[in-house]
Write a protein that holds these residues in place. Structure first.
Motif, PDB file in Angstrom:
ATOM      1  N   ASP A  18      47.147  38.111  54.824  1.00 29.42           N
ATOM      2  CA  ASP A  18      48.001  37.438  53.842  1.00 29.42           C
ATOM      3  C   ASP A  18      48.369  36.042  54.336  1.00 29.42           C
ATOM      4  O   ASP A  18      48.255  35.733  55.530  1.00 29.42           O
ATOM      5  N   SER A  19      48.811  35.202  53.395  1.00 36.70           N
ATOM      6  CA  SER A  19      49.413  33.888  53.672  1.00 36.70           C
ATOM      7  C   SER A  19      48.573  33.042  54.626  1.00 36.70           C
ATOM      8  O   SER A  19      49.016  32.659  55.708  1.00 36.70           O
TER       9      SER A  19
ATOM     10  N   LYS B  84      56.924  33.141  48.500  1.00 33.32           N
ATOM     11  CA  LYS B  84      55.581  32.675  48.809  1.00 33.32           C
ATOM     12  C   LYS B  84      55.291  31.373  48.080  1.00 33.32           C
ATOM     13  O   LYS B  84      54.696  30.446  48.613  1.00 33.32           O
TER      14      LYS B  84
ATOM     15  N   SER C 292      54.429  27.634  49.744  1.00 35.68           N
ATOM     16  CA  SER C 292      53.227  26.895  49.351  1.00 35.68           C
ATOM     17  C   SER C 292      53.583  25.478  48.924  1.00 35.68           C
ATOM     18  O   SER C 292      52.876  24.530  49.235  1.00 35.68           O
TER      19      SER C 292
ATOM     20  N   ASN D  27      47.145  32.769  49.147  1.00 32.06           N
ATOM     21  CA  ASN D  27      48.097  33.874  49.250  1.00 32.06           C
ATOM     22  C   ASN D  27      47.528  35.202  48.781  1.00 32.06           C
ATOM     23  O   ASN D  27      48.224  36.223  48.824  1.00 32.06           O
TER      24      ASN D  27
ATOM     25  N   ARG E  36      46.819  29.656  55.862  1.00 27.64           N
ATOM     26  CA  ARG E  36      47.043  28.210  55.790  1.00 27.64           C
ATOM     27  C   ARG E  36      46.056  27.516  56.727  1.00 27.64           C
ATOM     28  O   ARG E  36      45.992  27.829  57.911  1.00 27.64           O
TER      29      ARG E  36
ATOM     30  N   TYR F  64      47.892  40.697  48.757  1.00 28.66           N
ATOM     31  CA  TYR F  64      47.162  40.455  50.007  1.00 28.66           C
ATOM     32  C   TYR F  64      45.758  41.025  49.841  1.00 28.66           C
ATOM     33  O   TYR F  64      45.479  41.765  48.891  1.00 28.66           O
TER      34      TYR F  64
END
Length: 327
Positions: A183-184, A2, A6, A31, A186, A72
């Motif tokens: 989660d994650s 992760k 990033s 994240n 962007r 998460y």
């Protein structure tokens, strides 16, 4: 992994910023490693009656899409304070300066379970207000959350630069909901076609020719996902000079595949789920299976061996003299 992803996103943004010097583009990478340290976020519970708000992910239900097992953000049916209540949870981002073309992507999933229908939607407020009524623009219409981690990348187009907020809306009767994770996340600007030549030039200078090809290919592929690729599953690149989508050359395709292999997240460990009746459920996978391997030796005798895992079984078949015992 992760952290590596990033860094790559931050590097791409650093190269793209000079092209959009006339405004500060949208930039948000989250994240959810520790939601007690979310800056500028608003976690709102408007459930009837109110219950538990958004909380840190529980690895005992399932592990994060990337990073630490509990990295998460999660919510569940307890958002309402009564079994027959209505869950109405809002996860609102900090204010973001949305440029002419901005991309958003995130991963989400729900827990396995029959009879539940966890619904999630993403909305946008052009005013930057945290009032749910201001989120008038649907970004990702309400959808049923999948039972395995899946990435969603809806494109966002603003007619002119503006300061706004995005919101995840989790809602439904408490009796029909189970548990979801996000989660994650962007959110970043998608470079316009005129920016790609400068971006590619910067990559060549910083990374060198070979690595630049792979990195630029990954960036244009991400942009294609935000702007709308021709067909699901199609592999395309955006030409750095013309800005048009096209099929990759053989060299570009190989570079993309090589980069994909280096960035692919490691398979997450299967979570252990303890049911209400006390039983424990865990998917053991192929490595926990026992295989019986039978081979014939040079003297014509059959030999049998017991091994763990399919890979070991294949090796035993290729080298029976190292793994068998006579019967």
């Amino acid at each position: 992994m992760k952290k590596l992803v990033s860094i790559l996103w931050a590097f791409a943004l650093a190269l793209a910023v000079p092209v959009h010097a006339q405004s500060t583009p949208a930039t948000l990478v989250e994240n959810f490693d520790d939601i007690s340290h979310l800056t500028g976020w608003v976690l709102l519970n408007q459930s009837v009656p109110p219950g538990e708000n958004w909380f840190q992910g529980n690895p005992g239900v399932f592990v994060a899409q990337a990073g630490a097992p509990g990295a998460y953000i999660a919510a569940n049916f307890a958002g309402a304070g009564a079994p027959n209540g209505m869950v109405d949870l809002w996860l609102i981002t900090p204010p973001i300066h949305v440029d002419q073309m901005t991309g958003i992507s995130f991963w989400t999933r729900t827990a396995d379970g029959e009879g539940f229908s966890d619904m999630l939607e993403v909305r946008y407020s052009p005013t930057g207000s945290t009032d749910p009524a201001s989120f008038t623009t649907p970004v990702q219409p309400a959808f049923r959350v999948p039972t395995q981690w899946l990435e969603y990348a809806p494109g966002v187009h603003a007619g002119s630069p503006e300061d706004g907020r995005f919101a995840f809306h989790y809602t439904g009767p408490a009796s029909e909901l189970n548990y979801i994770g996000i989660d994650s996340l962007r959110i970043l600007p998608v470079p316009e076609p005129s920016a790609w030549a400068m971006l590619l030039l910067g990559l060549v200078v910083v990374l060198g020719r070979a690595r630049a090809l792979a990195a630029a290919g990954a960036l244009v592929l991400s942009s294609a996902a935000f702007a709308g690729a021709p067909e699901p599953g199609a592999v395309v690149v955006r030409d750095p000079l013309t800005g048009q989508l096209r099929a990759p050359t053989a060299q570009e395709f190989q570079a993309l595949r090589a980069l994909e292999a280096t960035l692919a997240p490691r398979p997450a460990a299967a979570p252990t789920v303890r049911r209400a009746d006390g039983t424990v459920h865990k998917h053991l996978g192929e490595s926990a299976m026992s295989y019986a391997v039978i081979s014939r030796g040079a003297d014509g005798k059959l030999a049998i061996s017991c091994v763990e895992g399919g890979r070991t079984a294949e090796d035993s078949t290729q080298k029976p003299e190292e793994h068998h015992e006579d019967r």
